[in-house]
Each structure stands twice: as structure tokens, then as C-alpha cells.
Scaffold this active site. Structure first.
Site, PDB file in Angstrom:
ATOM      1  N   ASN A  96       0.896  -1.239   0.172  1.00  0.00           N
ATOM      2  CA  ASN A  96      -0.012  -0.224  -0.025  1.00  0.00           C
ATOM      3  C   ASN A  96       0.965   1.106  -0.070  1.00  0.00           C
ATOM      4  O   ASN A  96       0.902   2.170   0.963  1.00  0.00           O
ATOM      5  CB  ASN A  96      -1.048  -0.015   1.215  1.00  0.00           C
ATOM      6  CG  ASN A  96      -0.272  -0.490   2.523  1.00  0.00           C
ATOM      7  OD1 ASN A  96       0.615  -1.228   2.644  1.00  0.00           O
ATOM      8  ND2 ASN A  96      -0.849   0.475   3.506  1.00  0.00           N
ATOM      9  N   HIS A 181      -5.633  -8.601   5.182  1.00  0.00           N
ATOM     10  CA  HIS A 181      -6.357  -7.662   6.307  1.00  0.00           C
ATOM     11  C   HIS A 181      -7.564  -7.966   6.697  1.00  0.00           C
ATOM     12  O   HIS A 181      -8.282  -7.660   5.548  1.00  0.00           O
ATOM     13  CB  HIS A 181      -5.960  -6.353   5.888  1.00  0.00           C
ATOM     14  CG  HIS A 181      -6.481  -5.623   7.021  1.00  0.00           C
ATOM     15  ND1 HIS A 181      -5.591  -4.355   7.551  1.00  0.00           N
ATOM     16  CD2 HIS A 181      -7.661  -5.225   7.530  1.00  0.00           C
ATOM     17  CE1 HIS A 181      -6.278  -3.771   8.402  1.00  0.00           C
ATOM     18  NE2 HIS A 181      -7.506  -4.268   8.747  1.00  0.00           N
ATOM     19  N   ASP A 304       4.158  -5.465  11.908  1.00  0.00           N
ATOM     20  CA  ASP A 304       3.137  -4.424  11.298  1.00  0.00           C
ATOM     21  C   ASP A 304       3.491  -3.202  11.461  1.00  0.00           C
ATOM     22  O   ASP A 304       2.926  -2.240  11.706  1.00  0.00           O
ATOM     23  CB  ASP A 304       1.518  -4.465  11.895  1.00  0.00           C
ATOM     24  CG  ASP A 304       0.707  -4.052  11.145  1.00  0.00           C
ATOM     25  OD1 ASP A 304       0.858  -3.329   9.852  1.00  0.00           O
ATOM     26  OD2 ASP A 304      -0.609  -3.487  11.217  1.00  0.00           O
ATOM     27  N   HIS A 308       3.976   6.732  11.208  1.00  0.00           N
ATOM     28  CA  HIS A 308       3.565   8.064  10.496  1.00  0.00           C
ATOM     29  C   HIS A 308       4.244   9.133  11.279  1.00  0.00           C
ATOM     30  O   HIS A 308       4.824   8.767  12.324  1.00  0.00           O
ATOM     31  CB  HIS A 308       2.008   8.342  10.860  1.00  0.00           C
ATOM     32  CG  HIS A 308       1.196   7.275   9.992  1.00  0.00           C
ATOM     33  ND1 HIS A 308       0.970   7.428   8.808  1.00  0.00           N
ATOM     34  CD2 HIS A 308       0.375   6.140  10.633  1.00  0.00           C
ATOM     35  CE1 HIS A 308       0.079   6.284   8.554  1.00  0.00           C
ATOM     36  NE2 HIS A 308       0.056   5.583   9.657  1.00  0.00           N
TER      37      HIS A 308
END
Length: 443
Positions: A96, A181, A304, A308
Site C-alpha cells: 500500500n 487484512h 506491522d 506516521h
């Protein structure tokens, strides 16, 4: 004549498929040549590992390093720097990014970016979509591909296949184990108004345990119908563990350190720093995931790692993005659990090296055995350290565990016979290589 080696790891407690014991590891041309007792004169280089444990290199099969397109959060160099500082020797990076990794060209671009920049070895998940469903069987066999990853619930990025037929169209065409997911997008859309402004503790109310279980039940049914193998990422609920126990014929699953360590009470202290998809839940679910570790339902651990910036995380919920750092803290957090008696060191090794090798068919990785890559994570099980933001190799520069004291610490990272990290310092220029997989070997 005595055998000679390029490198000997001397006197450490080796943990591998036949248990734990003090042994030397002899390395030649980047691979393990022999285990035993060797003289220091038999090697050009010797690393003294007395008092330390030598583990198979830790494999983190779920990281988000944000390149290309989101390099202000992380990139392949900084993410892999954090990995090796934390004792991780191999990562599988997620699709992603921007552009999405959904084509042969996008995968090749990532591999080109990674060579000579990533500090650890790597593979890249390829995103499964309605548009590329007919070609996933070819994409998953490309060099450097970890397999196909599908988002059934919306998260960071634009990859989403929420309906049964869309998922089935992908699973009909894959031959390797596909990763998912698993959160029910339809239920989350219905419950979106349960998000409370500026209250991240409402995150697990919105993305509740029913959304997770319902989607996992759908996914397993589709896997049976299409005769496909699936891997359910970041399990968060006790009910999913109980359900998956009865479906190990098609489904493997992953747990994360944060879902084994943090609980919903921690939102009051950490706020959006622990906002994740799927969410950190209450202690009942944390304990349920632990039962999956103890009973063997959980197959692998993944961090995971999904960074950010602090500025982005400081936005008021729900404008704040979901994701936290984790690749650098996977080993110390889980070794602390080992020292607390929650799992054995042997079980940790199975979850982080033998397990990923077994599930994903990695060639020459996952064991300390002759002929395997000399990928080794060297840890001090007695050492106490405090995790801090200042230690972060990630570009994001923060960890939700800032200030947490742990026992058990990664001292060294050896990759293909090269000392990449030692005592918190990068020791070798970046030279990561793509992982080889038995189901996708080059012709």
C-alpha cells in the site's frame, strides 16, 4: 586438516531445531558451514558470543516502509535500518505505497530501490485487486515477491477488495499462500458514526470484534470453496483464535507484539500513538491472542511496522492515521515476554524464523543449519534496557514503548555472514538482497 571458516561465532548458546546448547557456528561464503567446537585459529574472524544466545535470523513478514510515495514517513533505507538495529534480518514489505505495488513493473521498481539501500534482506507483497485478479498467479511467482496481499477492510492506502466475489476471483488464481487484512468493511461503514471526535478509545468500538470475526469467517469459507491457502494478518480477537483453531487446513495466522502487550486502557496514556487497524482491544482479547500463542494456533509474529510522523498522529481522532512503529522493538518486547515466562525462547524462534520459512517457503532461511544463509540474531537474555525514542532508526523517530524497561536485548545482527549491526551501531554498508522462495525460484 582442520576445516577453515571465514567467520566463527564462538561460545554462544545456539537455539535451533534440536534445542539449545553452547556451540560454535562456522560460516563460509555467507552460509553456515558447520556447528561444533572450533579453534579461533580456524577462522579469519571470530566473534565472541559467550553469555549470549544465537538465534536464527528474525524474519518480520509484515512491515510498511512507505516507499515510494510516502517517504516523509519512512523509506526503505530508514525502515531497514530500524530492522537491523532491532535484530531483524529479513522483512516482507507491504504493497500500500503510492503507486500501489500491483504490477510487475511496480514490484521491479521496489526491488531496484531496495538493492544497495536496504540493510536487511527483503521481499515485497504484491497487492491483489479486482483488476489484477487474473494475473496474481504470475505476479506471486516473480523474483522478490512474498506473495499476494489483500485488504478486505480499508486501511492506509487505496487497496480494498471487500466483497466475497472479489476475494474469490483472487483466490481462484493464487497458488502460494495469500495474506489478508481481515475486517468486515460493510460492518465498519455501518458503524462509522460510533467514532467519537478526539477520542481514540472509540476506535475499537467502531472497528469492533464482530467486524474482525465476521470477515475472518467469510475469508475461511471462500478459501475452502476455492481450495486456496490463506494467512490472516494481525489477529486481535479471542473469537478469531477459537475459530481458526478449527481451520488450520487452509488458514495460518499472525499476531503482533502490540496486540500481545497493549490494551484499550492504554489509550488514556498513549492516545492516537496506539491507533491501529485492527485496533488494540481490551485485556480479554489480548489474553485470547496469547492463548493462540500458547496453543500453537498463531503461526508467526509480525510487527506491522506502519509509521506516521508525530505531527500526523497528533491530529484529532478520527482524522489521525492508523499505524505505529514496531520493527525495531519486536525482538526486545517479545524477549521481555520470554523472560516473564509467557512463552519459551524456542517458541519465539518458531514464531520468528522457522514459522515464516515454513509458511512462505523461504529458501535457505529460518534455521541455524549447514547450507542455510548465515542469518543470525544475537541476543543478551539477561540485559535490561529502557526503550526510548532516541534509539529509533525509523524516520518517524518515535515508539509507543518510549520509557518501557525490558529484559532481553538484540546485541548483533548477522546477515549472510556479515556483521550488519553490533551493540546498536550499523557495522556494514547496506547490501540487502531479495529473498528466494521455493515456489518462485528463478529458471
Amino acid at each position: 586438516m582442520a576445516e577453515t571458516f571465514d567467520l566463527i561465532l564462538k561460545g554462544g548458546t545456539v537455539v535451533n531445531q534440536d534445542g539449545e546448547g553452547v556451540r560454535d557456528v562456522g560460516i563460509v561464503d555467507g552460509r553456515i558451514k558447520a556447528l561444533g567446537t572450533f579453534s579461533p585459529e580456524q577462522a579469519a574472524h571470530v566473534i565472541d558470543c559467550a553469555g549470549l544466545h544465537v538465534l536464527p535470523g528474525v524474519i518480520d513478514s509484515q512491515v510498511h516502509f512507505r516507499e515510494p510515495g510516502l517517504e516523509h514517513k519512512e523509506d526503505l533505507e530508514t525502515g531497514s535500518r530500524a530492522a537491523v538495529l532491532g535484530g531483524v534480518t529479513t522483512v516482507f514489505e507491504m504493497p500500500n505505497t503510492n503507486p500501489l505495488t500491483t504490477s510487475e513493473a511496480a514490484l521491479a521498481d521496489k526491488i531496484n530501490r531496495a538493492r544497495q539501500r536496504m540493510h536487511c534482506d527483503f521481499a515485497f507483497w504484491v497487492g491483489g485487486t479486482r483488476e489484477n485478479a487474473h494475473e496474481v498467479g504470475e505476479l506471486e511467482r516473480l523474483p522478490g515477491a512474498a506473495g499476494i496481499k489483500v485488504f478486505m477492510g480499508s486501511s492506509t492506502g487505496n487497496l480494498l477488495v471487500e466483497d466475497d466475489e472479489g476475494v474469490a476471483s483472487i483466490l481462484r488464481n493464487v497458488r502460494r499462500r495469500a495474506a489478508f487484512h481481515s475486517e468486515d468493511e460493510f460492518r465498519m461503514r455501518e458503524r462509522a458514526d460510533l467514532r467519537v471526535e478526539n477520542d481514540p478509545s472509540s476506535h475499537p468500538v467502531w472497528r469492533d470484534e464482530v467486524a474482525a470475526l465476521k470477515c475472518t469467517e467469510r475469508l475461511v469459507r471462500i478459501a475452502h470453496e476455492t481450495r486456496a491457502r490463506i494467512h490472516v494478518l494481525h489477529i486481535t480477537t479471542a473469537e478469531e483464535i477459537a475459530f481458526l483453531e478449527h481451520h488450520k487446513d487452509v488458514a495460518s495466522c499472525e499476531a503482533t507484539p502490540h496486540h500481545l502487550t497493549l490494551v484499550s486502557d492504554d489509550y488514556a496514556r498513549l492516545g492516537t500513538l496506539i491507533q491501529m487497524n485492527p485496533p488494540v482491544r481490551d485485556a480479554r482479547h489480548r489474553d485470547g491472542v496469547w492463548s493462540g500463542i500458547v496453543n500453537g494456533v498463531v503461526d508467526v509474529l509480525g510487527s506491522d511496522h506502519a509509521p506516521h510522523t508525530l505531527e500526523e498522529k497528533a491530529k484529532p481522532y478520527p482524522a489521525s492515521p492508523s499505524g505505529m512503529t514496531g520493527v525495531q522493538t519486536l525482538v526486545p518486547i517479545m524477549l521481555d515476554h520470554v523472560n516473564a515466562g509467557r512463552l519459551s525462547l524456542q517458541r519465539f524462534v518458531d514464531l520468528t524464523s522457522a514459522g515464516p520459512q515454513r509458511l512462505f517457503g523461504m529458501a535457505r532461511k529460518g534455521r541455524i543449519a549447514a547450507g542455510y544463509d548465515a542469518d543470525l540474531t544475537i541476543v543478551d537474555m539477561k540485559r535490561r534496557e529502557t526503550i526510548t525514542n532516541a534509539q529509533a532508526g525509523s524516520k518517524a523517530g518515535w515508539t509507543p514503548y518510549d520509557g518501557k524497561e525490558v529484559q532481553g536485548w538484540p546485541v548483533g545482527t548477522i546477515i549472510r555472514g556479515q556483521r550488519v549491526m553490533w551493540e546498536g551501531e550499523i557495522a556494514t554498508p547496506s547490501n540487502g538482497e531479495p529473498v528466494l522462495f521455493s515456489e518462485a525460484l528463478p529458471a
